[in-house]
Scaffold this active site. Structure first.
Site, mmCIF file in Angstrom:
data_model
loop_
_atom_site.group_PDB
_atom_site.id
_atom_site.type_symbol
_atom_site.label_atom_id
_atom_site.label_comp_id
_atom_site.label_asym_id
_atom_site.label_seq_id
_atom_site.Cartn_x
_atom_site.Cartn_y
_atom_site.Cartn_z
ATOM 1 N N GLY A 138 0.812 -1.220 0.000
ATOM 2 C CA GLY A 138 0.000 0.000 0.000
ATOM 3 C C GLY A 138 0.838 1.259 0.000
ATOM 4 O O GLY A 138 1.529 1.557 -0.972
ATOM 5 N N GLU A 194 -9.757 -7.029 0.283
ATOM 6 C CA GLU A 194 -10.043 -7.131 -1.153
ATOM 7 C C GLU A 194 -11.536 -7.390 -1.339
ATOM 8 O O GLU A 194 -12.226 -7.787 -0.391
ATOM 9 C CB GLU A 194 -9.229 -8.284 -1.759
ATOM 10 N N LYS A 205 1.965 -10.396 -3.718
ATOM 11 C CA LYS A 205 2.931 -9.343 -3.357
ATOM 12 C C LYS A 205 4.326 -9.927 -3.184
ATOM 13 O O LYS A 205 5.329 -9.315 -3.575
ATOM 14 C CB LYS A 205 2.482 -8.641 -2.073
HETATM 15 P P1 NAP Z 1 -12.862 -1.393 -4.601
HETATM 16 O O1 NAP Z 1 -13.175 -0.472 -3.480
HETATM 17 O O2 NAP Z 1 -13.639 -2.648 -4.738
HETATM 18 O O3 NAP Z 1 -12.973 -0.531 -5.945
HETATM 19 C C1 NAP Z 1 -12.977 -1.110 -7.228
HETATM 20 C C2 NAP Z 1 -13.799 -0.222 -8.110
HETATM 21 O O4 NAP Z 1 -13.772 -0.761 -9.426
HETATM 22 C C3 NAP Z 1 -15.261 -0.142 -7.694
HETATM 23 O O5 NAP Z 1 -15.723 1.172 -7.805
HETATM 24 C C4 NAP Z 1 -15.963 -1.096 -8.670
HETATM 25 O O6 NAP Z 1 -17.279 -0.709 -8.941
HETATM 26 C C5 NAP Z 1 -15.097 -0.890 -9.908
HETATM 27 N N1 NAP Z 1 -15.192 -2.068 -10.766
HETATM 28 C C6 NAP Z 1 -14.987 -3.352 -10.416
HETATM 29 N N2 NAP Z 1 -15.148 -4.167 -11.466
HETATM 30 C C7 NAP Z 1 -15.468 -3.348 -12.528
HETATM 31 C C8 NAP Z 1 -15.777 -3.598 -13.865
HETATM 32 N N3 NAP Z 1 -15.760 -4.842 -14.373
HETATM 33 N N4 NAP Z 1 -16.074 -2.546 -14.674
HETATM 34 C C9 NAP Z 1 -16.071 -1.298 -14.173
HETATM 35 N N5 NAP Z 1 -15.801 -0.982 -12.889
HETATM 36 C C10 NAP Z 1 -15.496 -2.014 -12.069
HETATM 37 O O7 NAP Z 1 -11.329 -1.830 -4.590
HETATM 38 P P2 NAP Z 1 -10.106 -1.014 -3.973
HETATM 39 O O8 NAP Z 1 -9.929 -1.438 -2.561
HETATM 40 O O9 NAP Z 1 -10.206 0.422 -4.300
HETATM 41 O O10 NAP Z 1 -8.902 -1.685 -4.767
HETATM 42 C C11 NAP Z 1 -8.587 -1.290 -6.084
HETATM 43 C C12 NAP Z 1 -7.224 -1.901 -6.454
HETATM 44 O O11 NAP Z 1 -6.252 -1.432 -5.534
HETATM 45 C C13 NAP Z 1 -7.169 -3.428 -6.378
HETATM 46 O O12 NAP Z 1 -6.282 -3.912 -7.344
HETATM 47 C C14 NAP Z 1 -6.593 -3.681 -4.992
HETATM 48 O O13 NAP Z 1 -5.951 -4.916 -4.879
HETATM 49 C C15 NAP Z 1 -5.609 -2.541 -4.909
HETATM 50 N N6 NAP Z 1 -5.235 -2.131 -3.563
HETATM 51 C C16 NAP Z 1 -6.186 -1.867 -2.643
HETATM 52 C C17 NAP Z 1 -5.798 -1.447 -1.383
HETATM 53 C C18 NAP Z 1 -6.792 -1.148 -0.309
HETATM 54 O O14 NAP Z 1 -6.389 -0.930 0.828
HETATM 55 N N7 NAP Z 1 -8.076 -1.106 -0.587
HETATM 56 C C19 NAP Z 1 -4.445 -1.297 -1.087
HETATM 57 C C20 NAP Z 1 -3.491 -1.575 -2.072
HETATM 58 C C21 NAP Z 1 -3.910 -1.998 -3.315
HETATM 59 P P3 NAP Z 1 -18.499 -1.266 -8.071
HETATM 60 O O15 NAP Z 1 -18.700 -0.272 -6.989
HETATM 61 O O16 NAP Z 1 -19.603 -1.333 -9.045
HETATM 62 O O17 NAP Z 1 -18.113 -2.623 -7.557
HETATM 63 N N1 HSE Z 2 -6.336 -6.146 0.923
HETATM 64 C C1 HSE Z 2 -4.985 -5.692 0.919
HETATM 65 C C2 HSE Z 2 -4.444 -5.779 2.317
HETATM 66 C C3 HSE Z 2 -4.946 -4.278 0.443
HETATM 67 O O1 HSE Z 2 -5.225 -5.994 3.232
HETATM 68 O O2 HSE Z 2 -3.234 -5.662 2.493
HETATM 69 C C4 HSE Z 2 -3.562 -3.828 0.236
HETATM 70 O O3 HSE Z 2 -2.969 -4.479 -0.827
#
Ligand code: NAP
Ligand code: HSE
Length: 431
Positions: A136, A191, A206
């Site tokens: 992150g 996730e 990762k």
């Molecule tokens: P999230 O809150 O689930 O956001 C994903 C977004 O993408 C949502 O708005 C979702 O819309 C949209 N989406 C999903 N499938 C789609 C599709 N087929 N077409 C169009 N839009 C779509 O996920 P996030 O936590 O922000 O994570 C995003 C990325 O960052 C991932 O790769 C995750 O592994 C990475 N990441 C996350 C974190 C964390 O702490 N959250 C940290 C590091 C990395 P809907 O609302 O309709 O589902």
């Molecule tokens: N789901 C992931 C975590 C988000 O908990 O570490 C960051 O990659």
């Protein structure tokens, strides 16, 4: 790689979820001149446009649920924050071919397809950066790529999943697994499918990225053994404490001689006085061990919208300024998850005479030596938890003994076997 045209770099965000909306917030906060949010793409985008977070996007932002609009737009950089293999992979390919640089936090995609996508970016004269894909907001990837590219890294280990760390560090204080998992989901750490977090698959992706970046080894994520944290119970924290330990999800990859590397993601007992034990909440921690410079430690928040958005925006600035990443050749390597370590074995039995003797018989049959036996008083005899620890033994040997013990009539649940991490295990044998 040249810097984008001087002036303003236009940014399109794919996925307006936890991280996407936090990136929009940072871009609108007024401290990042030169970056401008131009477009937001999401399925069913009207919903997103009506959300409270939409206030972070200026009035000129184009909101769309048609991906073609992204390719047709004048955005210079596409920020992929949808996650998962597809359609995100195809969208990134199309963006790169269209001459747009890409910044992504998608660890699954980069773990499985990173080198191929990097080649596509290079062939099209654009950049693909993924600093937010590991840990992150902790700059492990840029730190490894820039600051440690001159090191011969022999091992990376640490805590790579914020959700698991949040769950385990709260369970340590007495909260229940189910309750804290729900909180992690609500707070945006987990996730979209939290089994990726608790099952170790998020950390495994990762770890493979880190093995590539730090040790120039290409691992097949499917070959890296993982163990879920879902079987950990409150009783395990009580027994771990008696052993001077707590429990954390640990990810470890280590160079071995030959074409194979040790890599594993599993909950392990870690000493209470070790830095891993001090990591609380969504903190991640990575220790890089090098042949020349020794240990380097990275730590900070590994999950959550704001922390991750910082890493994304840092990549955006690097792209805008044409920062060149260091690239070194990478070799494919096989994987073993087997290593010699002391083990913690927890049993829940319907008590009767002879159970301890049968367990010690199964362990001695495979050559595993018992180090201690812990049985707290006060538990009902019809559901009695107790623990055996072993002297250092190969994981695979312990697993074989545990399989035979699991078949005993008195076992009410599959036994839990956890490796006990030795603080400085530089010289620990690996199979
Ligand atoms: P999230 O809150 O689930 O956001 C994903 C977004 O993408 C949502 O708005 C979702 O819309 C949209 N989406 C999903 N499938 C789609 C599709 N087929 N077409 C169009 N839009 C779509 O996920 P996030 O936590 O922000 O994570 C995003 C990325 O960052 C991932 O790769 C995750 O592994 C990475 N990441 C996350 C974190 C964390 O702490 N959250 C940290 C590091 C990395 P809907 O609302 O309709 O589902
Ligand atoms: N789901 C992931 C975590 C988000 O908990 O570490 C960051 O990659």
């Amino acid at each position: 790689m040249t810097a984008l045209k001087p002036g303003v770099t236009k940014v399109a965000i794919l996925g307006f979820g936890t991280v996407g909306s936090a990136v929009a917030k940072l871009l609108s906060a007024g401290y990042l001149p030169g970056l401008q949010l131009a477009l937001v793409y999401n399925r069913d985008v009207a919903r997103k446009r009506a959300s409270a977070e939409a206030r972070f996007a200026g009035p000129d932002v184009l909101w769309t649920d048609h991906f073609e609009d992204v390719l047709r737009s004048d955005a210079d950089v596409i920020v992929e924050l949808v996650g998962g293999g597809e359609p995100a992979g195809t969208w990134i390919e199309q963006a790169l071919v269209a001459g747009k640089s890409v910044v992504t936090a998608n660890k699954q995609l980069i773990a499985y397809r990173g080198p191929e996508l990097a080649r596509l970016a290079q062939a099209n004269g654009v950049q693909l950066l993924h600093g937010a894909a590991v840990a992150g907001g902790v700059p492990v990837i840029p730190g490894m790529l820039q600051g440690l590219s001159g090191e011969a890294v022999t091992r990376v280990s640490g805590i790579l999943n914020g959700t698991c760390n949040y769950i385990l560090s709260r369970m340590e204080r007495g909260d229940s697994y189910a309750e804290v998992l729900k909180d992690a989901q609500r707070l945006g750490y987990a996730e979209s499918d939290p089994t990726a977090d608790v099952g170790g698959f998020d950390a495994r992706a990762k770890l493979c990225i880190l093995a590539r970046v730090a040790m120039h080894a290409e691992l097949d994520p499917e070959q890296v053994p993982t163990q879920s944290i879902a079987a950990i119970d409150a009783i395990d924290f009580a027994y771990a404490r008696e052993l001077g330990c707590t429990i954390r999800q640990v990810s470890k990859a280590q160079q071995l001689s030959g074409d194979c590397m040790y890599a594993r993601v599993a909950p392990m007992l870690v000493p209470l006085d070790s830095p891993m034990a001090w990591s609380q909440g969504t903190q991640n921690m990575v220790v890089s061990t090098g042949r020349f410079g020794g240990d380097v430690v990275f730590s900070g928040h590994g999950a959550g919208g704001n922390a991750t958005a910082v890493a994304v925006v840092s990549d955006l600035l690097a792209v805008a300024q044409g920062a060149r990443a260091v690239t070194l050749p990478v070799q494919p390597k096989g994987v073993t998850g087997d290593s010699v370590a002391p083990h913690y074995l927890r049993f829940i039995v319907d008590d009767k005479p002879g159970i301890v003797s049968a367990i010690s018989g199964a362990l001695s049959k495979v050559g595993a030596n018992i180090d201690s036996l812990l049985q707290r008083r006060g538990y009902p005899k019809h559901r009695l938890p107790f623990v055996v620890t072993t002297e250092p033994t190969l994981n695979s040997i312990i697993a074989a003994a545990v399989d035979s013990i699991a078949a005993m009539d008195c076992m009410l649940e599959p036994p839990l076997a956890l490796e006990m991490l030795v603080v400085d295990d530089k010289d620990e044998e690996t199979a």
